[in-house]
Design a protein around this motif. Structure first.
Motif, PDB file in Angstrom:
ATOM      1  N   TYR A   2       0.959  -1.096   0.102  1.00 30.28           N
ATOM      2  CA  TYR A   2      -0.230  -0.057  -0.077  1.00 30.28           C
ATOM      3  C   TYR A   2       1.009   1.254  -0.116  1.00 30.28           C
ATOM      4  O   TYR A   2       1.865   1.331   0.683  1.00 30.28           O
ATOM      5  CB  TYR A   2      -0.985   0.074   1.248  1.00 30.28           C
ATOM      6  CG  TYR A   2      -1.794  -1.079   1.297  1.00 30.28           C
ATOM      7  CD1 TYR A   2      -3.048  -1.165   0.912  1.00 30.28           C
ATOM      8  CD2 TYR A   2      -1.440  -1.968   2.066  1.00 30.28           C
ATOM      9  CE1 TYR A   2      -3.952  -2.090   1.098  1.00 30.28           C
ATOM     10  CE2 TYR A   2      -2.336  -3.309   2.110  1.00 30.28           C
ATOM     11  CZ  TYR A   2      -3.630  -3.355   1.674  1.00 30.28           C
ATOM     12  OH  TYR A   2      -4.291  -4.393   1.715  1.00 30.28           O
ATOM     13  N   TYR A   4       0.450   5.743  -0.404  1.00 30.46           N
ATOM     14  CA  TYR A   4      -0.219   7.056  -0.663  1.00 30.46           C
ATOM     15  C   TYR A   4       0.550   8.249  -0.345  1.00 30.46           C
ATOM     16  O   TYR A   4       1.213   8.460   0.393  1.00 30.46           O
ATOM     17  CB  TYR A   4      -1.532   7.286   0.436  1.00 30.46           C
ATOM     18  CG  TYR A   4      -2.339   8.227   0.202  1.00 30.46           C
ATOM     19  CD1 TYR A   4      -3.488   8.322  -0.575  1.00 30.46           C
ATOM     20  CD2 TYR A   4      -2.361   9.301   1.451  1.00 30.46           C
ATOM     21  CE1 TYR A   4      -4.244   9.554  -0.741  1.00 30.46           C
ATOM     22  CE2 TYR A   4      -3.159  10.358   1.363  1.00 30.46           C
ATOM     23  CZ  TYR A   4      -4.018  10.494   0.225  1.00 30.46           C
ATOM     24  OH  TYR A   4      -4.918  11.462   0.192  1.00 30.46           O
ATOM     25  N   ILE A  51      -1.254   2.724   6.733  1.00 28.69           N
ATOM     26  CA  ILE A  51      -0.412   2.310   5.451  1.00 28.69           C
ATOM     27  C   ILE A  51       0.699   1.358   6.079  1.00 28.69           C
ATOM     28  O   ILE A  51       0.962   0.337   5.467  1.00 28.69           O
ATOM     29  CB  ILE A  51       0.058   3.188   4.701  1.00 28.69           C
ATOM     30  CG1 ILE A  51      -1.636   3.843   3.878  1.00 28.69           C
ATOM     31  CG2 ILE A  51       0.825   2.700   3.466  1.00 28.69           C
ATOM     32  CD1 ILE A  51      -1.389   5.017   2.930  1.00 28.69           C
ATOM     33  N   ASN A  55       1.076  -2.513   5.548  1.00 32.44           N
ATOM     34  CA  ASN A  55       2.231  -3.174   4.850  1.00 32.44           C
ATOM     35  C   ASN A  55       3.046  -4.223   5.730  1.00 32.44           C
ATOM     36  O   ASN A  55       3.749  -5.114   5.269  1.00 32.44           O
ATOM     37  CB  ASN A  55       3.145  -1.942   4.280  1.00 32.44           C
ATOM     38  CG  ASN A  55       2.540  -1.243   3.183  1.00 32.44           C
ATOM     39  OD1 ASN A  55       1.622  -1.929   2.284  1.00 32.44           O
ATOM     40  ND2 ASN A  55       3.018   0.172   2.834  1.00 32.44           N
ATOM     41  N   LYS A 102      -7.496  -3.331  -0.207  1.00 34.43           N
ATOM     42  CA  LYS A 102      -6.837  -2.215  -0.963  1.00 34.43           C
ATOM     43  C   LYS A 102      -7.908  -1.218  -1.798  1.00 34.43           C
ATOM     44  O   LYS A 102      -7.710  -0.258  -1.631  1.00 34.43           O
ATOM     45  CB  LYS A 102      -5.776  -2.770  -1.883  1.00 34.43           C
ATOM     46  CG  LYS A 102      -5.015  -1.728  -2.576  1.00 34.43           C
ATOM     47  CD  LYS A 102      -3.722  -2.501  -3.536  1.00 34.43           C
ATOM     48  CE  LYS A 102      -2.995  -1.480  -3.841  1.00 34.43           C
ATOM     49  NZ  LYS A 102      -1.856  -2.238  -4.792  1.00 34.43           N
ATOM     50  N   SER A 106      -8.392   2.631  -1.223  1.00 36.49           N
ATOM     51  CA  SER A 106      -8.445   3.538  -2.138  1.00 36.49           C
ATOM     52  C   SER A 106      -9.438   4.484  -2.317  1.00 36.49           C
ATOM     53  O   SER A 106      -9.260   5.832  -2.643  1.00 36.49           O
ATOM     54  CB  SER A 106      -8.114   2.825  -3.620  1.00 36.49           C
ATOM     55  OG  SER A 106      -6.729   2.119  -3.642  1.00 36.49           O
TER      56      SER A 106
END
Length: 114
Positions: A2, A4, A51, A55, A102, A106
């Protein structure tokens, strides 16, 4: 994995929405601005933590952080956006596939991005 770009966070829209919400609840302007600015800071920190925990594979912690983000957004008057993070939280807790989480993440991030 992931990722961002936090520079995409629409801080101005979030601050304005928060100010409108709090002023409508009869908070004074100075207090409203402090809450809006603190909320944006907390939002940035928690998105980064979400995130990182996803991860790192710490799903319980990721669900807790998604819950925190939901609460931050709801307290800022952004119920719709907060509800998207609640969906992320519930998907993680329900053991949804990584692709589903995910996709939901998003959508949630897009809702608060430029």
């Amino acid at each position: 994995m992931y990722s961002y770009d936090l520079s995409k966070l629409d801080e101005n829209r979030i601050r304005k929405a928060t100010l409108d919400y709090l002023l409508g609840m009869e908070f004074d302007k100075d207090t409203s601005e402090v809450i809006a600015n603190t909320g944006v800071e907390n939002l940035r920190e928690n998105i980064e933590e979400l995130i990182n925990t996803l991860n790192g594979g710490d799903l319980q912690k990721a669900a807790d952080v998604a819950h925190t983000i939901k609460g931050i957004l709801w307290n800022m008057g952004l119920q719709e956006e907060g509800s998207l993070f609640k969906k992320v939280q519930l998907a993680i807790l329900d053991g949804a596939s990584e692709d589903i989480v995910k996709d939901l993440l998003s959508k949630a991030l897009d809702a608060i991005s430029k």
